[in-house]
Design an enzyme around this catalytic site. Sequence first.
Site, PDB file in Angstrom:
ATOM      1  NE  ARG A 222      -4.175  -1.403  -0.026  1.00 25.73           N
ATOM      2  CZ  ARG A 222      -4.406  -2.452  -0.568  1.00 25.73           C
ATOM      3  NH1 ARG A 222      -3.450  -2.717  -1.513  1.00 25.73           N
ATOM      4  NH2 ARG A 222      -5.382  -3.297  -0.486  1.00 25.73           N
ATOM      5  CG  HIS A 270      -2.930  -0.835  -6.886  1.00 25.51           C
ATOM      6  ND1 HIS A 270      -3.313  -0.176  -5.685  1.00 25.51           N
ATOM      7  CD2 HIS A 270      -3.206  -2.333  -6.520  1.00 25.51           C
ATOM      8  CE1 HIS A 270      -3.813  -1.410  -4.963  1.00 25.51           C
ATOM      9  NE2 HIS A 270      -3.437  -2.591  -5.290  1.00 25.51           N
TER      10      HIS A 270
HETATM   11  P1  NDP Z   1      -1.569 -11.670   4.957  1.00 24.64           P
HETATM   12  O1  NDP Z   1      -2.300 -11.102   5.788  1.00 24.64           O
HETATM   13  O2  NDP Z   1      -1.616 -13.136   4.384  1.00 24.64           O
HETATM   14  O3  NDP Z   1      -0.082 -11.532   5.430  1.00 24.64           O
HETATM   15  C1  NDP Z   1       0.442 -10.399   6.145  1.00 24.64           C
HETATM   16  C2  NDP Z   1       1.892 -10.432   6.486  1.00 24.64           C
HETATM   17  O4  NDP Z   1       2.448  -9.403   7.105  1.00 24.64           O
HETATM   18  C3  NDP Z   1       2.005 -11.608   7.610  1.00 24.64           C
HETATM   19  O5  NDP Z   1       3.226 -12.344   7.598  1.00 24.64           O
HETATM   20  C4  NDP Z   1       1.758 -10.848   9.005  1.00 24.64           C
HETATM   21  O6  NDP Z   1       2.641 -11.458  10.114  1.00 24.64           O
HETATM   22  C5  NDP Z   1       2.992  -9.694   8.405  1.00 24.64           C
HETATM   23  N1  NDP Z   1       2.616  -8.624   9.386  1.00 24.64           N
HETATM   24  C6  NDP Z   1       1.343  -7.848   9.778  1.00 24.64           C
HETATM   25  N2  NDP Z   1       1.658  -6.958  10.562  1.00 24.64           N
HETATM   26  C7  NDP Z   1       2.881  -6.995  10.654  1.00 24.64           C
HETATM   27  C8  NDP Z   1       3.858  -6.243  11.561  1.00 24.64           C
HETATM   28  N3  NDP Z   1       3.277  -4.986  12.361  1.00 24.64           N
HETATM   29  N4  NDP Z   1       5.059  -6.448  11.728  1.00 24.64           N
HETATM   30  C9  NDP Z   1       5.687  -7.343  10.963  1.00 24.64           C
HETATM   31  N5  NDP Z   1       4.721  -8.207  10.090  1.00 24.64           N
HETATM   32  C10 NDP Z   1       3.526  -7.938  10.269  1.00 24.64           C
HETATM   33  O7  NDP Z   1      -1.659 -10.620   3.502  1.00 24.64           O
HETATM   34  P2  NDP Z   1      -1.400 -10.923   1.991  1.00 24.64           P
HETATM   35  O8  NDP Z   1       0.033 -11.554   1.813  1.00 24.64           O
HETATM   36  O9  NDP Z   1      -2.391 -11.649   1.466  1.00 24.64           O
HETATM   37  O10 NDP Z   1      -1.146  -9.606   1.463  1.00 24.64           O
HETATM   38  C11 NDP Z   1      -0.452  -8.304   1.822  1.00 24.64           C
HETATM   39  C12 NDP Z   1      -0.738  -7.106   1.291  1.00 24.64           C
HETATM   40  O11 NDP Z   1      -0.465  -6.863  -0.021  1.00 24.64           O
HETATM   41  C13 NDP Z   1      -2.283  -6.809   1.685  1.00 24.64           C
HETATM   42  O12 NDP Z   1      -2.725  -6.487   2.555  1.00 24.64           O
HETATM   43  C14 NDP Z   1      -2.448  -5.724   0.586  1.00 24.64           C
HETATM   44  O13 NDP Z   1      -2.436  -4.439   0.978  1.00 24.64           O
HETATM   45  C15 NDP Z   1      -1.301  -6.034  -0.411  1.00 24.64           C
HETATM   46  N6  NDP Z   1      -1.789  -6.262  -1.781  1.00 24.64           N
HETATM   47  C16 NDP Z   1      -1.383  -5.468  -2.975  1.00 24.64           C
HETATM   48  C17 NDP Z   1      -1.803  -5.944  -4.142  1.00 24.64           C
HETATM   49  C18 NDP Z   1      -1.259  -5.202  -5.424  1.00 24.64           C
HETATM   50  O14 NDP Z   1      -1.730  -5.310  -6.617  1.00 24.64           O
HETATM   51  N7  NDP Z   1      -0.376  -4.154  -5.296  1.00 24.64           N
HETATM   52  C19 NDP Z   1      -2.633  -6.990  -4.386  1.00 24.64           C
HETATM   53  C20 NDP Z   1      -2.999  -7.864  -3.353  1.00 24.64           C
HETATM   54  C21 NDP Z   1      -2.514  -7.346  -1.994  1.00 24.64           C
HETATM   55  P3  NDP Z   1       2.400 -12.988  10.907  1.00 24.64           P
HETATM   56  O15 NDP Z   1       2.563 -13.801   9.587  1.00 24.64           O
HETATM   57  O16 NDP Z   1       2.884 -12.842  12.084  1.00 24.64           O
HETATM   58  O17 NDP Z   1       0.727 -12.531  11.071  1.00 24.64           O
HETATM   59  C1  OXD Z   2      -5.625  -6.228  -2.883  1.00 22.57           C
HETATM   60  C2  OXD Z   2      -5.358  -5.261  -3.980  1.00 22.57           C
HETATM   61  O1  OXD Z   2      -5.635  -5.770  -1.698  1.00 22.57           O
HETATM   62  O2  OXD Z   2      -5.644  -5.389  -5.031  1.00 22.57           O
HETATM   63  O3  OXD Z   2      -6.056  -7.117  -3.277  1.00 22.57           O
HETATM   64  O4  OXD Z   2      -4.515  -4.279  -3.759  1.00 22.57           O
END
Ligand code: NDP
Ligand code: OXD
Length: 307
Positions: A222, A270
């Site tokens: 993001r 994006h």
């Molecule tokens: P998940 O919820 O599966 O994974 C999140 C990861 O981040 C976990 O490993 C979590 O730790 C870690 N995390 C969360 N908070 C913290 C913190 N404070 N400190 C350290 N680590 C942290 O999310 P996804 O992998 O599915 O997606 C990640 C993000 O990617 C989405 O939230 C979205 O914003 C973005 N995205 C962007 C897209 C694009 O087109 N650019 C498309 C899809 C998603 P833990 O394992 O310990 O819970």
């Molecule tokens: C998502 C994105 O969060 O598209 O899936 O950014």
Amino acid sequence: MRIAVCLTNTTKVAPWLAGLREALPGTLVEEWAPGAPQADHAIVWAPPQRFLDEQQSLKGIFNIGAGVDALLKLKLPARARVVRIDDGGMASQMAEFVCHALIRHFRELDCYEDDVRNGAWSYRRPRDRADYPVGIMGLGVLGERVARAVAHFEFPVLGWSRTPRAVPGVRGFAGQEQLDEFLRATRVLVCLLPLTRETQDILNARNLARLMPGGYVINVARGAHLVDDDLIALLDSGHLAGAALDVFRTEPLPAEHPFWRHRKITVTPHTSARTLREESIVQIAGKILAMERGEPIAGVVDPQRGY
Ligand code: NDP
Ligand code: OXD
């Protein structure tokens, strides 16, 4: 059972309605309009607050993306569970995108492109992968898939998560206490964190300055993770070599934003991982039916944690 579909922005609604009707025969699937009857579940993207205020009977709110930061800013119906898309075809797209950005930088393909454009037949000294450890912030559904893809190309891979995660081939770090150690051992930083109170502005001067000299930043999570001016200052000082940015504080990226023209920044709109409609419909329909049967489902968001 009644399902309300409320997809704003550019998402086309008709194919979602058709696909959901096919996947959930016997269910009433309708596009929401103000004053519509109470639904049991909702399929949403960027819904207006009015939708949530009116639909107080919702049991499940199914977001058609992985990130729920925008949704959690709204006031949600008390008993509704928010469910995100788990992968749904996004993880392999994200792996392709990050590997492309990483290899384009590592192999200096951007420099070759410039040379070729200027008619120059040039060679650069091959780099050693061992000098380009890739640190992935967020080892969730997407981060873990990206880590495996990067490891396949034999880069050293590090991962940072909130709680410890064991991913084969990945040197794991967890929590604030291990953040500095993770950053200092990283040259190419990939952000795949959810946007939460803890992770907003995390790509700031303090943290980016801890990357190895010549660091490269790939932000595919993001825009609000990144402090734009801090990135530009570190690129201009030479501490960072470049950045590939797919997400921005304001999207579309405003025409006057310096990122568009910075020679060390590659901008994409994006697009690193798009929601794939067919796969997402199958996933959401399966989860709705499981929820109705009282079975546990994956991808339920913890509103306190923010993801
Ligand atoms: P998940 O919820 O599966 O994974 C999140 C990861 O981040 C976990 O490993 C979590 O730790 C870690 N995390 C969360 N908070 C913290 C913190 N404070 N400190 C350290 N680590 C942290 O999310 P996804 O992998 O599915 O997606 C990640 C993000 O990617 C989405 O939230 C979205 O914003 C973005 N995205 C962007 C897209 C694009 O087109 N650019 C498309 C899809 C998603 P833990 O394992 O310990 O819970
Ligand atoms: C998502 C994105 O969060 O598209 O899936 O950014």
